[in-house]
Write a protein that holds these residues in place. Structure first.
Motif, mmCIF file in Angstrom:
data_model
loop_
_atom_site.group_PDB
_atom_site.id
_atom_site.type_symbol
_atom_site.label_atom_id
_atom_site.label_comp_id
_atom_site.label_asym_id
_atom_site.label_seq_id
_atom_site.Cartn_x
_atom_site.Cartn_y
_atom_site.Cartn_z
ATOM 1 N N VAL A 17 0.860 -1.201 0.047
ATOM 2 C CA VAL A 17 0.002 -0.050 0.161
ATOM 3 C C VAL A 17 1.096 1.193 0.036
ATOM 4 N N ALA A 46 -6.025 6.125 1.141
ATOM 5 C CA ALA A 46 -5.322 4.820 1.520
ATOM 6 C C ALA A 46 -6.067 4.108 2.668
ATOM 7 N N GLU A 67 -11.083 9.016 -0.450
ATOM 8 C CA GLU A 67 -10.677 7.933 -1.251
ATOM 9 C C GLU A 67 -11.612 7.422 -2.245
ATOM 10 N N ARG A 68 -10.916 6.766 -3.304
ATOM 11 C CA ARG A 68 -12.024 6.215 -4.408
ATOM 12 C C ARG A 68 -12.030 4.439 -4.229
ATOM 13 N N ASP A 69 -10.845 3.987 -3.822
ATOM 14 C CA ASP A 69 -10.852 2.581 -3.983
ATOM 15 C C ASP A 69 -11.360 1.903 -2.794
ATOM 16 N N PRO A 70 -12.451 1.049 -3.079
ATOM 17 C CA PRO A 70 -13.519 0.484 -2.165
ATOM 18 C C PRO A 70 -12.522 -0.591 -1.008
ATOM 19 N N LYS A 71 -11.444 -0.970 -1.576
ATOM 20 C CA LYS A 71 -10.644 -1.963 -0.652
ATOM 21 C C LYS A 71 -9.954 -1.091 0.423
ATOM 22 N N MET A 72 -9.618 0.180 -0.057
ATOM 23 C CA MET A 72 -8.775 0.962 0.729
ATOM 24 C C MET A 72 -9.741 1.690 2.007
ATOM 25 N N GLU A 93 -16.267 8.932 0.132
ATOM 26 C CA GLU A 93 -15.874 8.003 -0.796
ATOM 27 C C GLU A 93 -16.213 8.629 -2.138
ATOM 28 N N ASP A 95 -14.218 9.737 -6.056
ATOM 29 C CA ASP A 95 -13.080 10.025 -6.899
ATOM 30 C C ASP A 95 -13.052 11.800 -6.497
ATOM 31 N N ALA A 114 -3.841 9.731 -7.241
ATOM 32 C CA ALA A 114 -3.237 9.473 -8.522
ATOM 33 C C ALA A 114 -2.371 10.584 -8.799
#
Length: 196
Positions: A17, A46, A67-72, A93, A95, A114
């Motif tokens: 990560v 993150a 944060e946009r990453d569901p796992k993060m 949550e 972009d 990004a």
């Protein structure tokens, strides 16, 4: 007994990560203290490591992190809950280019998402920077490769390095802001409004 920050560092290492390097984070926390930051905006949560570290500095600091990453997002929610600082941290949550702007003036904006989008993030969020606020951008050196693109043959990495170089030039060209590039962590840009 490991602290939560040590556990998060270990988790980040084990799971690849991308979190801020320890000396970079120490520098960021120092900047937050010096600027007496009360409203902190982070683009790129993150696992929540930086957000938690900042919130733990002062019970009056409010952190908004995107944060946009569901796992993060799932990992960050757990870590924030475990930190006992959930009342100080708001996780948005989505972009960062698309979510609504937070309804406050940020004393510090931390860009660490990004890399190819840094310029767009800056353009979108700099208007909500408080008068004496600071914008910190991480990964300005990108493992030393920004100034030495010959160190990689990966096309995607080369493209990313070009974007970071363009962002550095963009920061230098701004008329209303001045930027200092610090060779700490993975390279941190510190941007402030020019004094009128």
């Amino acid at each position: 007994m490991k602290t939560q920050q040590q556990k998060l560092s270990q988790y980040a290492k084990d799971n690849h990560v991308p979190v801020m390097m320890e000396d970079g984070l120490a520098f960021l926390l120092d900047q937050v203290r010096q600027a007496k930051v009360k409203n902190f905006l982070e683009i790129g949560t993150a696992i929540g490591k930086t957000a938690i570290a900042v919130a733990s500095l002062d019970p009056e600091i409010q952190v908004v992190t995107i944060e946009r990453d569901p796992k993060m997002i799932e990992a960050a929610k757990i870590n924030i809950a475990e930190s006992g600082l959930a009342s100080q941290i708001t996780l948005i949550e989505g972009d960062a280019n698309e979510v609504a702007l937070p309804d406050f003036l940020a004393d510090c904006i931390f860009i660490d998402a990004a890399k190819a989008q840094y310029q767009r993030f800056f353009a979108k969020y700099s208007p909500i920077l408080s008068r004496n606020g600071i914008i910190l951008s991480d990964n300005m050196n990108f493992h030393g490769m920004v100034d030495h693109p010959e160190r990689t043959n990966n096309r995607n990495t080369k493209h990313l390095l070009k974007k970071i170089r363009m962002y550095r030039e963009f920061l230098k060209s701004l008329e209303d802001f001045e930027t200092t590039f610090m060779d700490v962590g993975d390279g941190v840009a510190v941007t402030r409004r020019k004094k009128r």
